[in-house]
Write an enzyme that holds these catalytic residues in place. Structure first.
Site, PDB file in Angstrom:
ATOM      1  N   ARG A 159       2.746  -8.119  13.974  1.00 36.04           N
ATOM      2  CA  ARG A 159       2.073  -7.058  13.208  1.00 36.04           C
ATOM      3  C   ARG A 159       0.875  -7.606  12.444  1.00 36.04           C
ATOM      4  O   ARG A 159      -0.153  -6.955  12.334  1.00 36.04           O
ATOM      5  CB  ARG A 159       3.055  -6.393  12.247  1.00 36.04           C
ATOM      6  CG  ARG A 159       3.936  -5.362  12.946  1.00 36.04           C
ATOM      7  CD  ARG A 159       5.205  -5.081  12.182  1.00 36.04           C
ATOM      8  NE  ARG A 159       4.972  -4.534  10.867  1.00 36.04           N
ATOM      9  CZ  ARG A 159       5.821  -4.674   9.844  1.00 36.04           C
ATOM     10  NH1 ARG A 159       6.943  -5.341   9.997  1.00 36.04           N
ATOM     11  NH2 ARG A 159       5.560  -4.131   8.685  1.00 36.04           N
TER      12      ARG A 159
ATOM     13  N   ARG B  38      12.137  -7.630   2.465  1.00 28.27           N
ATOM     14  CA  ARG B  38      12.153  -6.181   2.271  1.00 28.27           C
ATOM     15  C   ARG B  38      13.399  -5.532   2.864  1.00 28.27           C
ATOM     16  O   ARG B  38      13.828  -5.839   3.962  1.00 28.27           O
ATOM     17  CB  ARG B  38      10.903  -5.576   2.905  1.00 28.27           C
ATOM     18  CG  ARG B  38      10.897  -4.061   2.902  1.00 28.27           C
ATOM     19  CD  ARG B  38       9.534  -3.496   3.025  1.00 28.27           C
ATOM     20  NE  ARG B  38       9.000  -3.583   4.378  1.00 28.27           N
ATOM     21  CZ  ARG B  38       7.809  -3.103   4.708  1.00 28.27           C
ATOM     22  NH1 ARG B  38       7.033  -2.558   3.808  1.00 28.27           N
ATOM     23  NH2 ARG B  38       7.402  -3.196   5.948  1.00 28.27           N
TER      24      ARG B  38
ATOM     25  N   ARG C 180      14.149  -3.322   7.792  1.00 29.02           N
ATOM     26  CA  ARG C 180      13.441  -2.418   8.688  1.00 29.02           C
ATOM     27  C   ARG C 180      13.379  -3.049  10.063  1.00 29.02           C
ATOM     28  O   ARG C 180      13.217  -4.252  10.175  1.00 29.02           O
ATOM     29  CB  ARG C 180      12.028  -2.166   8.151  1.00 29.02           C
ATOM     30  CG  ARG C 180      11.585  -0.741   8.355  1.00 29.02           C
ATOM     31  CD  ARG C 180      10.287  -0.489   7.657  1.00 29.02           C
ATOM     32  NE  ARG C 180       9.156  -0.949   8.450  1.00 29.02           N
ATOM     33  CZ  ARG C 180       7.890  -0.783   8.084  1.00 29.02           C
ATOM     34  NH1 ARG C 180       7.606  -0.208   6.939  1.00 29.02           N
ATOM     35  NH2 ARG C 180       6.905  -1.197   8.846  1.00 29.02           N
TER      36      ARG C 180
ATOM     37  N   ARG D  75      -5.944   2.879  11.536  1.00 34.21           N
ATOM     38  CA  ARG D  75      -5.631   1.484  11.847  1.00 34.21           C
ATOM     39  C   ARG D  75      -6.521   0.918  12.941  1.00 34.21           C
ATOM     40  O   ARG D  75      -6.405  -0.257  13.271  1.00 34.21           O
ATOM     41  CB  ARG D  75      -4.187   1.403  12.336  1.00 34.21           C
ATOM     42  CG  ARG D  75      -3.199   0.895  11.300  1.00 34.21           C
ATOM     43  CD  ARG D  75      -1.863   0.807  11.986  1.00 34.21           C
ATOM     44  NE  ARG D  75      -0.917  -0.014  11.303  1.00 34.21           N
ATOM     45  CZ  ARG D  75      -0.088   0.423  10.365  1.00 34.21           C
ATOM     46  NH1 ARG D  75      -0.147   1.662   9.954  1.00 34.21           N
ATOM     47  NH2 ARG D  75       0.795  -0.397   9.838  1.00 34.21           N
TER      48      ARG D  75
ATOM     49  N   LYS E  65       0.811  -1.209   0.000  1.00 38.33           N
ATOM     50  CA  LYS E  65       0.000   0.000   0.000  1.00 38.33           C
ATOM     51  C   LYS E  65       0.848   1.264   0.000  1.00 38.33           C
ATOM     52  O   LYS E  65       0.483   2.263  -0.612  1.00 38.33           O
ATOM     53  CB  LYS E  65      -1.011   0.001   1.139  1.00 38.33           C
ATOM     54  CG  LYS E  65      -0.406  -0.041   2.534  1.00 38.33           C
ATOM     55  CD  LYS E  65      -1.507  -0.115   3.568  1.00 38.33           C
ATOM     56  CE  LYS E  65      -0.959   0.009   4.977  1.00 38.33           C
ATOM     57  NZ  LYS E  65       0.183  -0.882   5.288  1.00 38.33           N
TER      58      LYS E  65
HETATM   59  P1  ADP Z   1       3.315  -1.620   7.848  1.00 32.84           P
HETATM   60  O1  ADP Z   1       1.970  -1.261   7.342  1.00 32.84           O
HETATM   61  O2  ADP Z   1       4.223  -2.127   6.762  1.00 32.84           O
HETATM   62  O3  ADP Z   1       3.290  -2.521   9.040  1.00 32.84           O
HETATM   63  P2  ADP Z   1       3.932   1.138   8.686  1.00 32.84           P
HETATM   64  O4  ADP Z   1       5.178   1.732   8.198  1.00 32.84           O
HETATM   65  O5  ADP Z   1       2.641   1.669   8.138  1.00 32.84           O
HETATM   66  O6  ADP Z   1       4.077  -0.418   8.417  1.00 32.84           O
HETATM   67  O7  ADP Z   1       3.846   1.212  10.295  1.00 32.84           O
HETATM   68  C1  ADP Z   1       4.875   0.729  11.113  1.00 32.84           C
HETATM   69  C2  ADP Z   1       4.472   0.817  12.589  1.00 32.84           C
HETATM   70  O8  ADP Z   1       4.153   2.180  12.939  1.00 32.84           O
HETATM   71  C3  ADP Z   1       3.231   0.014  12.991  1.00 32.84           C
HETATM   72  O9  ADP Z   1       3.510  -1.329  13.249  1.00 32.84           O
HETATM   73  C4  ADP Z   1       2.770   0.793  14.238  1.00 32.84           C
HETATM   74  O10 ADP Z   1       3.566   0.465  15.353  1.00 32.84           O
HETATM   75  C5  ADP Z   1       3.092   2.240  13.892  1.00 32.84           C
HETATM   76  N1  ADP Z   1       1.922   2.932  13.266  1.00 32.84           N
HETATM   77  C6  ADP Z   1       1.874   3.452  12.014  1.00 32.84           C
HETATM   78  N2  ADP Z   1       0.671   3.994  11.773  1.00 32.84           N
HETATM   79  C7  ADP Z   1      -0.076   3.816  12.894  1.00 32.84           C
HETATM   80  C8  ADP Z   1      -1.415   4.137  13.280  1.00 32.84           C
HETATM   81  N3  ADP Z   1      -2.269   4.754  12.430  1.00 32.84           N
HETATM   82  N4  ADP Z   1      -1.832   3.784  14.514  1.00 32.84           N
HETATM   83  C9  ADP Z   1      -1.017   3.171  15.376  1.00 32.84           C
HETATM   84  N5  ADP Z   1       0.263   2.825  15.089  1.00 32.84           N
HETATM   85  C10 ADP Z   1       0.733   3.141  13.859  1.00 32.84           C
END
Ligand code: ADP
Length: 218
Positions: free
Chosen positions: A167, A129, A156, A90, A15
């Site tokens: 996750r 990744r 990462r 989320r 995404k």
């Molecule tokens: P991915 O979707 O690949 O897991 P992201 O880069 O979007 O990774 O997010 C990495 C981390 O950042 C998440 O696992 C969470 O800990 C935190 N995070 C990001 N966006 C949110 C959100 N909207 N609410 C809560 N935590 C978030």
């Protein structure tokens, strides 16, 4: 009316990549909450310090912090005509807060796209990744260094196997209900994220045009 887009999808669904492409094509800001948090960690500001431990464990950062970050970001001038959101909302609480923000903005509906990929493919993608240490973009497969800035590549911090599984569990528990929250809206769309990236981008483009057409008559 603005183009207000949300990219939904599990970790590894692609995404972020698709949000970046779409944002660039449409001249809109890509607002990635994951990137914003990683920037905050690099800068060692209070939000970053607070978020790091949770992110390292694969847990979500608390709703109040995330809602405030997004609320502030959406008031900036570049988001006036719309945005592509990646990583937010989320949780259902975040989705409700975003609806309230959208009512205040009064600038068109949300278009929600769910990028779907089977779980085993997600695990495979995340294990492979690599991201750039300097600019944070996803590396091309088999690249030795970042094709964007030449920086070094690394895994990462939250892409190691245990954290990936956590996750994905958190995604099922907290984020899948967000899809149910949106599913009945006329501007909700699903795209098959297992296809090659160009094909996903093409389908997305058609879908967004279609959803905006539908949105105009809401
Ligand atoms: P991915 O979707 O690949 O897991 P992201 O880069 O979007 O990774 O997010 C990495 C981390 O950042 C998440 O696992 C969470 O800990 C935190 N995070 C990001 N966006 C949110 C959100 N909207 N609410 C809560 N935590 C978030």
């Amino acid at each position: 009316m603005g183009l207000n887009l949300i990219m939904m999808g599990a970790p590894g669904a692609g995404k972020g990549t698709q949000a970046g492409r779409l944002a660039q094509e449409r001249g809109l800001p890509k607002i990635s909450t994951g990137d914003m948090l990683r920037d905050a960690i690099r800068e060692q500001n209070p939000v970053g310090l607070e978020a790091k431990a949770r992110m390292d464990r694969g847990e979500l950062v608390d709703d109040a912090t995330m809602i405030e970050i997004v609320r502030e970001r959406l008031t900036r001038p570049d988001a006036k005509c719309g945005f592509v959101l990646d990583g937010f909302p989320r949780t259902v609480a975040q989705a409700e807060a975003l609806d309230a923000i959208m009512r205040e903005r009064n600038n068109g509906p949300l278009i929600i796209v769910d990028v779907q990929v089977p779980q085993q493919e997600l695990v495979r993608r995340l294990a492979m990744r690599r991201i750039c240490v300097k600019c944070g973009v996803n590396a091309m497969p088999n690249a030795a260094s970042c094709t964007n800035c030449g920086g070094e590549l690394e895994q990462r911090m939250d892409d190691n196997q245990d954290v990936v599984l956590e996750r994905l569990t958190v995604y099922q528990r907290a984020t899948r209900p967000v899809l149910d929250y949106y599913r009945e809206r006329p501007t909700f769309r699903v795209v098959n994220g297992s296809q090659p990236p160009d094909r996903v981008a093409q389908e997305l483009d058609t879908m967004v045009n279609d959803a905006t057409g539908g949105a105009k008559s809401l």
